[in-house]
Design a protein around this motif. Structure first.
Motif, short mmCIF file in Angstrom:
data_model
loop_
_atom_site.label_atom_id
_atom_site.label_comp_id
_atom_site.label_asym_id
_atom_site.label_seq_id
_atom_site.Cartn_x
_atom_site.Cartn_y
_atom_site.Cartn_z
N SER A 47 4.66 16.68 -32.21
CA SER A 47 3.23 16.52 -32.00
C SER A 47 2.94 15.76 -30.71
N GLU A 48 3.85 14.91 -30.31
CA GLU A 48 3.69 14.13 -29.08
C GLU A 48 3.57 15.05 -27.87
N TYR A 49 4.21 16.24 -27.93
CA TYR A 49 4.24 17.14 -26.78
C TYR A 49 3.45 18.42 -26.99
N ASP A 50 2.75 18.55 -28.13
CA ASP A 50 2.01 19.78 -28.41
C ASP A 50 1.02 20.12 -27.31
N GLY A 60 0.80 -1.21 0.00
CA GLY A 60 0.00 0.00 0.00
C GLY A 60 0.83 1.27 0.00
N ALA A 61 2.17 1.15 -0.07
CA ALA A 61 3.03 2.34 -0.11
C ALA A 61 2.77 3.09 -1.41
N PRO A 62 2.91 4.41 -1.38
CA PRO A 62 2.69 5.18 -2.60
C PRO A 62 3.66 4.77 -3.71
N THR A 63 3.18 4.84 -4.94
CA THR A 63 4.02 4.51 -6.09
C THR A 63 3.87 5.59 -7.15
N VAL A 64 4.84 5.64 -8.04
CA VAL A 64 4.78 6.56 -9.17
C VAL A 64 5.02 5.74 -10.43
N ALA A 65 4.08 5.83 -11.37
CA ALA A 65 4.22 5.13 -12.66
C ALA A 65 4.94 6.06 -13.63
N VAL A 66 5.86 5.48 -14.40
CA VAL A 66 6.64 6.24 -15.37
C VAL A 66 6.42 5.63 -16.75
N ALA A 67 6.20 6.48 -17.75
CA ALA A 67 5.99 6.00 -19.12
C ALA A 67 6.70 6.91 -20.11
N THR A 114 6.49 10.78 -18.79
CA THR A 114 5.28 11.11 -18.03
C THR A 114 5.35 10.39 -16.69
N LEU A 115 4.89 11.08 -15.65
CA LEU A 115 4.88 10.54 -14.29
C LEU A 115 3.47 10.62 -13.76
N THR A 116 2.99 9.55 -13.15
CA THR A 116 1.67 9.55 -12.53
C THR A 116 1.81 8.99 -11.13
N ALA A 173 8.43 17.46 -20.85
CA ALA A 173 8.44 17.59 -22.31
C ALA A 173 9.29 18.77 -22.74
N PRO A 174 9.71 18.78 -24.01
CA PRO A 174 10.45 19.94 -24.53
C PRO A 174 9.63 21.21 -24.31
N GLY A 175 10.31 22.26 -23.86
CA GLY A 175 9.63 23.53 -23.64
C GLY A 175 8.91 23.63 -22.32
N GLY A 176 8.98 22.60 -21.49
CA GLY A 176 8.33 22.60 -20.18
C GLY A 176 9.25 21.99 -19.15
N ASN A 177 8.68 21.30 -18.19
CA ASN A 177 9.49 20.60 -17.20
C ASN A 177 10.22 19.45 -17.90
N HIS A 178 11.46 19.21 -17.49
CA HIS A 178 12.26 18.15 -18.11
C HIS A 178 13.45 17.82 -17.21
N LEU A 179 14.18 16.79 -17.55
CA LEU A 179 15.42 16.45 -16.86
C LEU A 179 16.59 16.88 -17.73
#
Length: 161
Positions: free
Chosen positions: A150-153, A27-34, A53-55, A105-111
């Motif tokens: 287009s993926e990040y529009d 039941g510990a919190p998790t983060v899905a990455v795609a 993407t992180l959820t 995404a490009p132009g926004g938050n990123h690593l």
């Protein structure tokens, strides 16, 4: 009294020597990455951006990222200031709202991978270890390639990238 102190000291010594972080319980919190993707680095270039993407299952925060491919990984944001695209490190990390998808995404938050040791070539992969405030760390294998604009529009409509 001496036995109690000796027992306590022994337990503290064992606790200090235990390896790593405890495994998260049920039941510990998790983060899905795609959709993890890092841009290739042309010869001589030692920095690049990574996107995904992180959820988060519960409210959390991406606090740091590690990668054997780079000396340092920073969490960045890009935004328009005085009609110029500016980029800065998110020193406190990236907040993640419960159940909502955060798009890097490009132009926004990123690593940003800084001090990339070997050139990243399209088709290669990069290992990233995402460290969260609450959830267990997540190891991700990112593909090296060019992001589809287009993926990040929808994620960064005013990015211009």
């Amino acid at each position: 009294m001496n036995r109690v102190l000796a027992s306590a000291a022994a337990l503290l010594s064992l606790a200090a020597c235990s390896p790593g972080e405890p495994a998260p319980g049920p039941g510990a919190p998790t983060v899905a990455v795609a959709d993890a993707l890092c841009r290739p680095t042309p010869k001589g270039r030692r920095v690049t951006g990574c996107y995904m993407t992180l959820t988060a299952g519960a409210a959390d925060r991406l606090v740091s990222v590690e990668s054997p491919a780079a000396t340092l990984v920073q969490i960045h944001e890009s935004r328009m200031e005085s009609n110029m695209m500016m980029m800065r490190e998110l020193r406190d990390g990236l907040p993640l709202a419960a159940g909502e998808t955060a798009v890097l995404a490009p132009g926004g938050n990123h690593l940003m991978l800084l001090g990339v040791e070997e050139p990243l070539v399209a088709g290669d992969t990069v290992t990233l270890k995402l460290i969260f405030e609450t959830a267990a760390p997540v190891e991700v294998t990112a593909t090296v390639g060019q992001p589809s604009v287009s993926e990040y529009d929808q994620a960064a409509p005013d990015s211009g990238s």
